[in-house]
Design a protein around this motif. Structure first.
Motif, PDB file in Angstrom:
ATOM      1  N   ALA A   8     -26.041   8.534   4.739  1.00  0.00           N
ATOM      2  CA  ALA A   8     -26.781   9.578   5.429  1.00  0.00           C
ATOM      3  C   ALA A   8     -28.091   9.883   4.716  1.00  0.00           C
ATOM      4  O   ALA A   8     -28.200   9.864   3.492  1.00  0.00           O
ATOM      5  CB  ALA A   8     -25.920  10.834   5.504  1.00  0.00           C
ATOM      6  N   ALA A   9     -29.105  10.193   5.522  1.00  0.00           N
ATOM      7  CA  ALA A   9     -30.421  10.525   4.979  1.00  0.00           C
ATOM      8  C   ALA A   9     -30.396  11.907   4.347  1.00  0.00           C
ATOM      9  O   ALA A   9     -29.631  12.787   4.744  1.00  0.00           O
ATOM     10  CB  ALA A   9     -31.455  10.471   6.091  1.00  0.00           C
ATOM     11  N   VAL A  14     -36.495   9.349  -0.670  1.00  0.00           N
ATOM     12  CA  VAL A  14     -37.510   8.929   0.294  1.00  0.00           C
ATOM     13  C   VAL A  14     -36.963   7.949   1.324  1.00  0.00           C
ATOM     14  O   VAL A  14     -37.551   7.766   2.380  1.00  0.00           O
ATOM     15  CB  VAL A  14     -38.744   8.331  -0.418  1.00  0.00           C
ATOM     16  N   ARG A  15     -35.847   7.324   1.004  1.00  0.00           N
ATOM     17  CA  ARG A  15     -35.188   6.458   1.986  1.00  0.00           C
ATOM     18  C   ARG A  15     -33.683   6.532   1.751  1.00  0.00           C
ATOM     19  O   ARG A  15     -33.241   6.687   0.601  1.00  0.00           O
ATOM     20  CB  ARG A  15     -35.684   5.010   1.888  1.00  0.00           C
ATOM     21  N   PRO A  16     -32.896   6.408   2.806  1.00  0.00           N
ATOM     22  CA  PRO A  16     -31.435   6.472   2.630  1.00  0.00           C
ATOM     23  C   PRO A  16     -30.950   5.305   1.772  1.00  0.00           C
ATOM     24  O   PRO A  16     -31.363   4.161   1.996  1.00  0.00           O
ATOM     25  CB  PRO A  16     -30.891   6.361   4.058  1.00  0.00           C
ATOM     26  N   CYS A  51     -34.094   4.346  -6.159  1.00  0.00           N
ATOM     27  CA  CYS A  51     -34.015   5.513  -5.275  1.00  0.00           C
ATOM     28  C   CYS A  51     -34.934   6.617  -5.800  1.00  0.00           C
ATOM     29  O   CYS A  51     -34.494   7.480  -6.582  1.00  0.00           O
ATOM     30  CB  CYS A  51     -32.580   6.021  -5.192  1.00  0.00           C
ATOM     31  N   PRO A  52     -36.223   6.619  -5.400  1.00  0.00           N
ATOM     32  CA  PRO A  52     -37.130   7.670  -5.860  1.00  0.00           C
ATOM     33  C   PRO A  52     -36.723   9.033  -5.307  1.00  0.00           C
ATOM     34  O   PRO A  52     -36.387   9.173  -4.137  1.00  0.00           O
ATOM     35  CB  PRO A  52     -38.490   7.237  -5.298  1.00  0.00           C
ATOM     36  N   VAL A  53     -36.754  10.035  -6.185  1.00  0.00           N
ATOM     37  CA  VAL A  53     -36.368  11.396  -5.816  1.00  0.00           C
ATOM     38  C   VAL A  53     -37.605  12.178  -5.388  1.00  0.00           C
ATOM     39  O   VAL A  53     -38.646  12.127  -6.052  1.00  0.00           O
ATOM     40  CB  VAL A  53     -35.675  12.101  -6.999  1.00  0.00           C
ATOM     41  N   GLN A  54     -37.479  12.905  -4.275  1.00  0.00           N
ATOM     42  CA  GLN A  54     -38.562  13.753  -3.790  1.00  0.00           C
ATOM     43  C   GLN A  54     -38.140  15.213  -3.874  1.00  0.00           C
ATOM     44  O   GLN A  54     -37.286  15.683  -3.114  1.00  0.00           O
ATOM     45  CB  GLN A  54     -38.906  13.410  -2.331  1.00  0.00           C
ATOM     46  N   PRO A  56     -38.706  19.322  -3.514  1.00  0.00           N
ATOM     47  CA  PRO A  56     -39.432  20.130  -2.534  1.00  0.00           C
ATOM     48  C   PRO A  56     -40.765  20.623  -3.096  1.00  0.00           C
ATOM     49  O   PRO A  56     -40.929  20.747  -4.302  1.00  0.00           O
ATOM     50  CB  PRO A  56     -38.478  21.292  -2.257  1.00  0.00           C
ATOM     51  N   GLY A  57     -41.717  20.862  -2.180  1.00  0.00           N
ATOM     52  CA  GLY A  57     -43.007  21.407  -2.575  1.00  0.00           C
ATOM     53  C   GLY A  57     -44.078  20.383  -2.859  1.00  0.00           C
ATOM     54  O   GLY A  57     -45.095  20.704  -3.473  1.00  0.00           O
ATOM     55  N   ARG A  58     -43.919  19.140  -2.350  1.00  0.00           N
ATOM     56  CA  ARG A  58     -44.912  18.081  -2.577  1.00  0.00           C
ATOM     57  C   ARG A  58     -44.770  17.000  -1.514  1.00  0.00           C
ATOM     58  O   ARG A  58     -43.740  16.868  -0.868  1.00  0.00           O
ATOM     59  CB  ARG A  58     -44.737  17.458  -3.970  1.00  0.00           C
ATOM     60  N   GLU A  59     -45.859  16.249  -1.327  1.00  0.00           N
ATOM     61  CA  GLU A  59     -45.892  15.094  -0.427  1.00  0.00           C
ATOM     62  C   GLU A  59     -45.237  15.423   0.919  1.00  0.00           C
ATOM     63  O   GLU A  59     -45.626  16.392   1.571  1.00  0.00           O
ATOM     64  CB  GLU A  59     -45.291  13.879  -1.134  1.00  0.00           C
ATOM     65  N   ASN A  60     -44.227  14.680   1.344  1.00  0.00           N
ATOM     66  CA  ASN A  60     -43.646  14.936   2.665  1.00  0.00           C
ATOM     67  C   ASN A  60     -42.787  16.200   2.707  1.00  0.00           C
ATOM     68  O   ASN A  60     -42.315  16.598   3.768  1.00  0.00           O
ATOM     69  CB  ASN A  60     -42.819  13.725   3.132  1.00  0.00           C
TER      70      ASN A  60
END
Length: 256
Positions: A8-9, A14-16, A51-54, A56-60
């Motif tokens: 699951a996404a 950034v990607r599942p 698996c890059p971690v994103q 909250p509060g930046r980019e997408n």
């Protein structure tokens, strides 16, 4: 799940993650940046899916509220990663990204979830020494110059809007870094690999000795390059990560 299917996404990745890889590396970037810091990395290193971690509060995730503290970041990330810890995995955190990576390992242990095979901390002194970061005492003009220099270093001419957005994220991340206090080391149950970048002007090899108090097994390694050269996924770094995640049950590793 069948090989090649995806789980699951989650906005934290950034990607599942794909089910067809026998291992995973969850990657956390430095302050003021996002998952795009790993855009030049291959999708797979050895047997491990990158698996890059994103946060909250930046980019997408720019429209989302900032995470506030490293402890909040670790709690949210641990919850998001829980479904994806069904195989050998590791954390890679560069510069200040190493600190929430460490906190996430502690949070996962509190939740009774599987521990990583190792925690790789890159170009970052230990948590009880984190306040020594020179950027935390910079003035606004100095920070602006730092952001502009970084953007130019990536071969891009900085636009005012680009610099302004970078400064906004950097200020919020620095607020979290300044609020972070861990005066007494708490050891993680997994090995720690601490990387010193040979040409890093800000973090000396001796600055990493403090990590020896955070695990029973700590390996301090010197790799060629400067502070931001991890972004180019140099071969030496890839070989190190691939070797560390190689397991007999998943004997497909191809790194030397």
């Amino acid at each position: 799940m069948t090989p090649g299917s995806t789980t699951a996404a989650t906005p934290w990745l950034v990607r599942p993650p794909a089910a067809g890889h026998p291992a995973r590396i969850f990657c956390l970037p430095f302050s003021g940046s996002g998952a795009s810091a790993f855009s030049a990395w291959p999708a797979v290193i050895g047997d491990a899916e990158v698996c890059p971690v994103q946060a909250p509060g930046r980019e997408n995730r720019l429209a989302e509220p900032h995470y506030g503290t490293y402890e909040n970041l670790a709690a949210g990330l641990a919850e998001a990663l829980a479904p994806h810890l069904d195989r050998p995995y590791a954390f890679f955190g560069h510069c200040a990204g190493a600190l929430p990576a460490y906190e996430t390992v502690l949070r996962l242990a509190e939740l009774g979830l599987p521990a990583p095979d190792f925690l790789c901390v890159s170009g970052q002194p230990a948590p009880h020494q984190a306040a020594q970061d020179r950027m935390l005492t910079m003035t606004e003009p100095e920070l602006r110059a730092e952001v502009e220099s970084f953007i130019r270093g990536r071969g891009i001419e900085p636009r005012p809007d680009m610099v302004g957005m970078g400064l906004t994220v950097l200020r919020q991340d620095h607020a979290a870094a300044k609020a972070y206090r861990r005066t007494e080391p708490v050891a993680v149950s997994c090995p720690v690999v601490a990387l010193h970048w040979r040409d890093d002007p800000d973090v000396a090899l001796a600055d990493l000795d403090g990590w020896r108090r955070y695990a029973h097994q700590v390996d301090i390694r010197v790799v060629d390059g400067g502070h931001y050269d991890f972004m180019d996924a140099p071969d030496e770094l890839q070989r190190l990560l691939a070797r560390r995640l190689r397991r007999p049950a998943y004997g497909k590793g191809n790194a030397g």
